[in-house]
Design a protein around this motif. Structure first.
Motif, PDB file in Angstrom:
ATOM      1  N   TRP A  61      17.225  -0.094  -0.118  1.00 52.92           N
ATOM      2  CA  TRP A  61      15.889  -0.499  -0.411  1.00 52.92           C
ATOM      3  C   TRP A  61      15.189   0.916  -0.835  1.00 52.92           C
ATOM      4  O   TRP A  61      14.519   0.840  -1.924  1.00 52.92           O
ATOM      5  CB  TRP A  61      15.150  -1.124   0.635  1.00 52.92           C
ATOM      6  CG  TRP A  61      14.076  -1.666   0.151  1.00 52.92           C
ATOM      7  CD1 TRP A  61      13.753  -3.006  -0.273  1.00 52.92           C
ATOM      8  CD2 TRP A  61      12.628  -1.273   0.249  1.00 52.92           C
ATOM      9  NE1 TRP A  61      12.656  -3.158  -0.708  1.00 52.92           N
ATOM     10  CE2 TRP A  61      11.549  -2.005  -0.585  1.00 52.92           C
ATOM     11  CE3 TRP A  61      12.229   0.281   0.722  1.00 52.92           C
ATOM     12  CZ2 TRP A  61      10.479  -1.651  -0.683  1.00 52.92           C
ATOM     13  CZ3 TRP A  61      10.885   0.475   0.369  1.00 52.92           C
ATOM     14  CH2 TRP A  61       9.900  -0.399  -0.147  1.00 52.92           C
ATOM     15  N   LEU A  62      15.249   2.056  -0.082  1.00 50.95           N
ATOM     16  CA  LEU A  62      14.807   3.033  -0.385  1.00 50.95           C
ATOM     17  C   LEU A  62      15.123   3.778  -1.871  1.00 50.95           C
ATOM     18  O   LEU A  62      14.467   4.418  -2.610  1.00 50.95           O
ATOM     19  CB  LEU A  62      14.588   3.970   0.771  1.00 50.95           C
ATOM     20  CG  LEU A  62      13.744   3.803   2.039  1.00 50.95           C
ATOM     21  CD1 LEU A  62      14.270   4.834   2.980  1.00 50.95           C
ATOM     22  CD2 LEU A  62      12.261   3.739   1.458  1.00 50.95           C
ATOM     23  N   SER A  70      11.666   2.680 -11.615  1.00 46.44           N
ATOM     24  CA  SER A  70      11.211   3.133 -10.486  1.00 46.44           C
ATOM     25  C   SER A  70      11.845   3.202  -9.155  1.00 46.44           C
ATOM     26  O   SER A  70      12.482   2.105  -8.948  1.00 46.44           O
ATOM     27  CB  SER A  70       9.620   2.842 -10.118  1.00 46.44           C
ATOM     28  OG  SER A  70       9.823   1.267  -9.869  1.00 46.44           O
ATOM     29  N   PRO A  72      11.412   3.222  -4.971  1.00 43.23           N
ATOM     30  CA  PRO A  72      10.601   3.284  -3.980  1.00 43.23           C
ATOM     31  C   PRO A  72      10.317   4.852  -3.171  1.00 43.23           C
ATOM     32  O   PRO A  72       9.225   5.190  -2.681  1.00 43.23           O
ATOM     33  CB  PRO A  72      11.015   2.299  -2.887  1.00 43.23           C
ATOM     34  CG  PRO A  72      11.732   1.360  -3.758  1.00 43.23           C
ATOM     35  CD  PRO A  72      12.350   2.152  -4.564  1.00 43.23           C
ATOM     36  N   LEU A  73      11.221   5.336  -2.681  1.00 40.12           N
ATOM     37  CA  LEU A  73      11.142   6.675  -1.699  1.00 40.12           C
ATOM     38  C   LEU A  73      10.671   7.688  -2.933  1.00 40.12           C
ATOM     39  O   LEU A  73       9.784   8.254  -2.232  1.00 40.12           O
ATOM     40  CB  LEU A  73      12.653   7.055  -1.626  1.00 40.12           C
ATOM     41  CG  LEU A  73      12.768   8.425  -0.729  1.00 40.12           C
ATOM     42  CD1 LEU A  73      12.048   8.322   0.565  1.00 40.12           C
ATOM     43  CD2 LEU A  73      14.322   8.897  -0.496  1.00 40.12           C
ATOM     44  N   GLU A  74      10.816   7.833  -4.153  1.00 38.67           N
ATOM     45  CA  GLU A  74       9.954   8.652  -4.894  1.00 38.67           C
ATOM     46  C   GLU A  74       8.445   8.455  -4.957  1.00 38.67           C
ATOM     47  O   GLU A  74       7.760   9.257  -4.926  1.00 38.67           O
ATOM     48  CB  GLU A  74      10.660   8.426  -6.211  1.00 38.67           C
ATOM     49  CG  GLU A  74      10.131   9.660  -7.236  1.00 38.67           C
ATOM     50  CD  GLU A  74      10.675   9.493  -8.754  1.00 38.67           C
ATOM     51  OE1 GLU A  74      10.888  10.439  -9.301  1.00 38.67           O
ATOM     52  OE2 GLU A  74      11.281   8.199  -9.142  1.00 38.67           O
ATOM     53  N   LYS A  75       8.353   7.023  -4.764  1.00 35.88           N
ATOM     54  CA  LYS A  75       6.802   6.569  -4.893  1.00 35.88           C
ATOM     55  C   LYS A  75       6.247   7.194  -3.785  1.00 35.88           C
ATOM     56  O   LYS A  75       5.132   7.834  -3.500  1.00 35.88           O
ATOM     57  CB  LYS A  75       6.647   5.237  -5.317  1.00 35.88           C
ATOM     58  CG  LYS A  75       6.702   5.041  -6.749  1.00 35.88           C
ATOM     59  CD  LYS A  75       6.597   3.391  -6.815  1.00 35.88           C
ATOM     60  CE  LYS A  75       6.555   3.053  -8.159  1.00 35.88           C
ATOM     61  NZ  LYS A  75       6.289   1.586  -8.398  1.00 35.88           N
ATOM     62  N   LEU A  76       6.865   7.056  -2.700  1.00 33.18           N
ATOM     63  CA  LEU A  76       6.583   7.533  -1.267  1.00 33.18           C
ATOM     64  C   LEU A  76       6.164   8.974  -1.183  1.00 33.18           C
ATOM     65  O   LEU A  76       5.130   9.198  -0.457  1.00 33.18           O
ATOM     66  CB  LEU A  76       7.409   7.066  -0.197  1.00 33.18           C
ATOM     67  CG  LEU A  76       7.417   5.570   0.444  1.00 33.18           C
ATOM     68  CD1 LEU A  76       8.516   5.182   1.246  1.00 33.18           C
ATOM     69  CD2 LEU A  76       5.965   4.974   0.719  1.00 33.18           C
ATOM     70  N   ILE A  77       7.014   9.650  -1.668  1.00 30.24           N
ATOM     71  CA  ILE A  77       7.135  11.005  -1.456  1.00 30.24           C
ATOM     72  C   ILE A  77       6.017  11.822  -2.525  1.00 30.24           C
ATOM     73  O   ILE A  77       5.321  12.632  -2.187  1.00 30.24           O
ATOM     74  CB  ILE A  77       8.226  11.613  -1.823  1.00 30.24           C
ATOM     75  CG1 ILE A  77       9.551  11.707  -0.870  1.00 30.24           C
ATOM     76  CG2 ILE A  77       8.179  13.287  -2.230  1.00 30.24           C
ATOM     77  CD1 ILE A  77      10.713  11.982  -0.960  1.00 30.24           C
ATOM     78  N   SER A  78       5.987  11.035  -3.840  1.00 28.62           N
ATOM     79  CA  SER A  78       4.984  11.763  -4.886  1.00 28.62           C
ATOM     80  C   SER A  78       3.618  11.136  -4.709  1.00 28.62           C
ATOM     81  O   SER A  78       2.824  11.463  -5.105  1.00 28.62           O
ATOM     82  CB  SER A  78       5.712  11.318  -6.324  1.00 28.62           C
ATOM     83  OG  SER A  78       5.301  10.256  -6.488  1.00 28.62           O
ATOM     84  N   GLY A  79       3.542  10.156  -3.913  1.00 28.00           N
ATOM     85  CA  GLY A  79       2.206   9.368  -3.715  1.00 28.00           C
ATOM     86  C   GLY A  79       1.560   8.640  -4.792  1.00 28.00           C
ATOM     87  O   GLY A  79       0.643   8.591  -5.217  1.00 28.00           O
ATOM     88  N   ASN A  80       2.697   7.831  -5.451  1.00 30.43           N
ATOM     89  CA  ASN A  80       2.436   7.160  -6.803  1.00 30.43           C
ATOM     90  C   ASN A  80       1.826   7.709  -8.016  1.00 30.43           C
ATOM     91  O   ASN A  80       1.265   7.055  -8.654  1.00 30.43           O
ATOM     92  CB  ASN A  80       1.589   5.792  -6.306  1.00 30.43           C
ATOM     93  CG  ASN A  80       2.328   4.812  -5.296  1.00 30.43           C
ATOM     94  OD1 ASN A  80       3.527   4.583  -5.260  1.00 30.43           O
ATOM     95  ND2 ASN A  80       1.461   4.386  -4.493  1.00 30.43           N
TER      96      ASN A  80
END
Length: 82
Positions: A61-62, A70, A72-80
């Motif tokens: 999932w991550l 996109s 999800p882990l990339e969004k979490l790390i980069s802060g969207n």
């Protein structure tokens, strides 16, 4: 980290467009040409294994990209930011 996420996008694995929950089983089924219902049953059966089934699902999932690329882990790390 950008190279890692770009490599994930280049694998051609995507979450299934007709997804239930997170789209992981649908994406696996679409990639291999399998029946999505059978893959979903396999995923549910894997949840009976302690830690392995749910842990693998969370990791998938991550890391698996959505249809738009996109992750999800990339969004979490980069802060969207992307």
């Amino acid at each position: 980290m950008d190279k890692f996420f770009d490599a994930l996008r280049s694998t051609n694995f995507r979450r299934g467009p007709g997804r239930w929950v997170g789209g992981i089983a649908g994406g696996i089924a679409a990639h291999f040409g399998w029946d999505p219902i059978l893959v979903r049953i396999g995923v549910l059966l894997s949840f009976l294994l302690p830690v392995v089934g749910i842990g693998a699902y969370v990791v998938a999932w991550l890391l698996l990209p959505w249809q738009d690329g996109s992750i999800p882990l990339e969004k979490l790390i980069s802060g969207n930011r992307r």
